[in-house]
Design a protein around this motif. Sequence first.
Motif, mmCIF file in Angstrom:
data_model
loop_
_atom_site.group_PDB
_atom_site.id
_atom_site.type_symbol
_atom_site.label_atom_id
_atom_site.label_comp_id
_atom_site.label_asym_id
_atom_site.label_seq_id
_atom_site.Cartn_x
_atom_site.Cartn_y
_atom_site.Cartn_z
ATOM 1 N N UNK A 176 0.838 -1.214 0.000
ATOM 2 C CA UNK A 176 0.000 0.000 0.000
ATOM 3 C C UNK A 176 0.865 1.254 0.000
ATOM 4 N N UNK A 177 1.945 1.242 0.757
ATOM 5 C CA UNK A 177 2.831 2.412 0.798
ATOM 6 C C UNK A 177 3.467 2.647 -0.570
ATOM 7 N N UNK A 178 3.878 1.578 -1.219
ATOM 8 C CA UNK A 178 4.486 1.693 -2.549
ATOM 9 C C UNK A 178 3.482 2.250 -3.547
ATOM 10 N N UNK A 179 2.252 1.752 -3.504
ATOM 11 C CA UNK A 179 1.217 2.243 -4.417
ATOM 12 C C UNK A 179 0.904 3.711 -4.151
ATOM 13 N N UNK A 180 0.816 4.091 -2.877
ATOM 14 C CA UNK A 180 0.540 5.484 -2.527
ATOM 15 C C UNK A 180 1.676 6.396 -2.985
ATOM 16 N N UNK A 181 2.896 5.925 -2.871
ATOM 17 C CA UNK A 181 4.054 6.707 -3.314
ATOM 18 C C UNK A 181 3.987 6.953 -4.815
ATOM 19 N N UNK A 182 3.672 5.920 -5.562
ATOM 20 C CA UNK A 182 3.604 6.063 -7.022
ATOM 21 C C UNK A 182 2.554 7.107 -7.419
ATOM 22 N N UNK A 183 1.384 7.040 -6.802
ATOM 23 C CA UNK A 183 0.313 7.998 -7.110
ATOM 24 C C UNK A 183 0.739 9.412 -6.729
ATOM 25 N N UNK A 184 1.308 9.561 -5.533
ATOM 26 C CA UNK A 184 1.697 10.889 -5.049
ATOM 27 C C UNK A 184 2.776 11.520 -5.924
ATOM 28 N N UNK A 185 3.755 10.730 -6.348
ATOM 29 C CA UNK A 185 4.843 11.278 -7.155
ATOM 30 C C UNK A 185 4.331 11.664 -8.545
ATOM 31 N N UNK A 186 3.490 10.848 -9.142
ATOM 32 C CA UNK A 186 2.922 11.219 -10.445
ATOM 33 C C UNK A 186 2.131 12.522 -10.341
ATOM 34 N N UNK A 187 1.370 12.687 -9.270
ATOM 35 C CA UNK A 187 0.625 13.939 -9.070
ATOM 36 C C UNK A 187 1.579 15.112 -8.892
ATOM 37 N N UNK A 188 2.621 14.904 -8.103
ATOM 38 C CA UNK A 188 3.622 15.951 -7.877
ATOM 39 C C UNK A 188 4.211 16.437 -9.197
ATOM 40 N N UNK A 189 4.478 15.505 -10.103
ATOM 41 C CA UNK A 189 5.097 15.844 -11.390
ATOM 42 C C UNK A 189 4.071 16.329 -12.412
ATOM 43 N N UNK A 190 2.771 16.300 -12.056
ATOM 44 C CA UNK A 190 1.736 16.678 -13.009
ATOM 45 C C UNK A 190 1.635 15.703 -14.158
#
Length: 196
Positions: A176-190
């Motif tokens: 779950x942490x890995x999945x949340x990280x992937x989503x958060x970083x993609x959002x951060x980068x737009x």
Amino acid sequence: MSEQSPPQRRRRMRAEARRSMAAILDAAIQVLGERPQATMEDVAAAAGLSRQTVYAHFPTRDALVAAVFRRMTDEVLAAMDAARLDEGPAPAALLRLLDVSWRTFDRYPPLPAPAAADDAELHEPIFGRLTRLIVRGQRAGEFDRDAAPGWLIAATIALGHAAWAEVTAGRLPATEARAALRVAVLRLYGAQSPAG
């Protein structure tokens, strides 16, 4: 019994030194990961070597910790290169980078950081590869063009450490942490999540 020639003796001594150094670094990763304040003597005992042997390779604890971080950095760089960050859509390459980083977190326990001067030297090649990926994605319109690459790198690292801290604290399963990280970083980068 035949005497070894000087070149054979030197080769044998170099091979023994490489084995000793590998054993010391393996032990340091384990011992310092469990007890960040562990001593050089603790590392020597875990490596099955004498304290003198450890000090012969690493004259100070700082030198040993810096060597551990150099090993980690070398592994990360090799994995980043294998992840082909210069190929394909930038968002997909970014996710490959996150996967490489996550595996490193999983392999190495939290360790005491090396001296600040060593820290900058260790991170520079990693930051260089990530900067190249960011600039490539911004030029292609796949990442937010207004975001400064340095900021994106700092925020990516902070998010990665936060996700791993949740795992080590037992508040979030690793998947779950890995999945949340992937989503958060993609959002951060737009960035849009790559298909598939």
